[in-house]
Design a protein around this motif. Sequence first.
Motif, PDB file in Angstrom:
ATOM      1  N   ARG A  75     101.726 163.817  89.831  1.00 63.59           N
ATOM      2  CA  ARG A  75     102.388 164.990  89.255  1.00 63.59           C
ATOM      3  C   ARG A  75     103.338 164.571  88.141  1.00 63.59           C
ATOM      4  N   THR A  76     104.006 163.518  88.400  1.00 66.91           N
ATOM      5  CA  THR A  76     104.936 163.027  87.388  1.00 66.91           C
ATOM      6  C   THR A  76     104.163 162.590  86.165  1.00 66.91           C
ATOM      7  N   LEU A 110     102.992 165.623  84.391  1.00 62.73           N
ATOM      8  CA  LEU A 110     104.133 166.258  83.734  1.00 62.73           C
ATOM      9  C   LEU A 110     104.468 165.512  82.439  1.00 62.73           C
ATOM     10  N   VAL A 111     104.486 164.191  82.518  1.00 61.01           N
ATOM     11  CA  VAL A 111     104.767 163.375  81.334  1.00 61.01           C
ATOM     12  C   VAL A 111     103.668 163.591  80.307  1.00 61.01           C
ATOM     13  N   GLY A 130     101.726 166.260  79.991  1.00 61.40           N
ATOM     14  CA  GLY A 130     101.888 167.616  79.440  1.00 61.40           C
ATOM     15  C   GLY A 130     103.016 167.678  78.420  1.00 61.40           C
ATOM     16  N   ILE A 131     104.140 167.066  78.765  1.00 55.47           N
ATOM     17  CA  ILE A 131     105.275 167.060  77.845  1.00 55.47           C
ATOM     18  C   ILE A 131     104.896 166.280  76.580  1.00 55.47           C
TER      19      ILE A 131
END
Length: 185
Positions: free
Chosen positions: A10-11, A14-15, A17-18
């Motif tokens: 997930r991290t 998330l990274v 996606g960002i």
Amino acid sequence: KPDWFGAGKRTSMLVLGIGILLTLLSAAYLQSVTARSRHIQGLVDLRTAELQRTNALLVDDIAARKQAEHALQLRQRAIDSSVNAILIIRAEKPDFMIDYVNPAFVQITGYPRDEDIGQPFRTLQSDYRDQPGIEEIRSAMREQREGSATLRSLRKDGSLFWNDIYVSPVRDGEGHVSHFVVTQY
């Protein structure tokens, strides 16, 4: 079965996606800056072309002014070199004031230039006012036409001399008589 959305992943997602979002925002910003830069360069090119055209016109204008100035200087030297007396007189009644006399006038009549400029044309006539030619010259000036006469005139030292006088009107751009050229032979 793979755990795509696990805690560690997930991290990472998330990274990722960002990162994708920041990349898209950076690309949009760079696109905007590039477009603005192209627009500014287009304006600079347009203004540069306008300035080059204006400079070319100024160069042409300066050349034309220099040519006109040279032509005026040539005419002035020609008038100053004439052996005949030349006067330029304002076409303003009743006095017809003198604006210019050439060196030949000074030499022929003995009247210094500074005593003539701004004086009425009639002051240079002799005491022999009953000459028929004087009325012809006066009529020509009043009627704003050419005229000529042979007259006895008076030098500054009091001596008389005969001379042929020619009066010619000078018209402005609108066709109005502004001055007369008087030539004394």
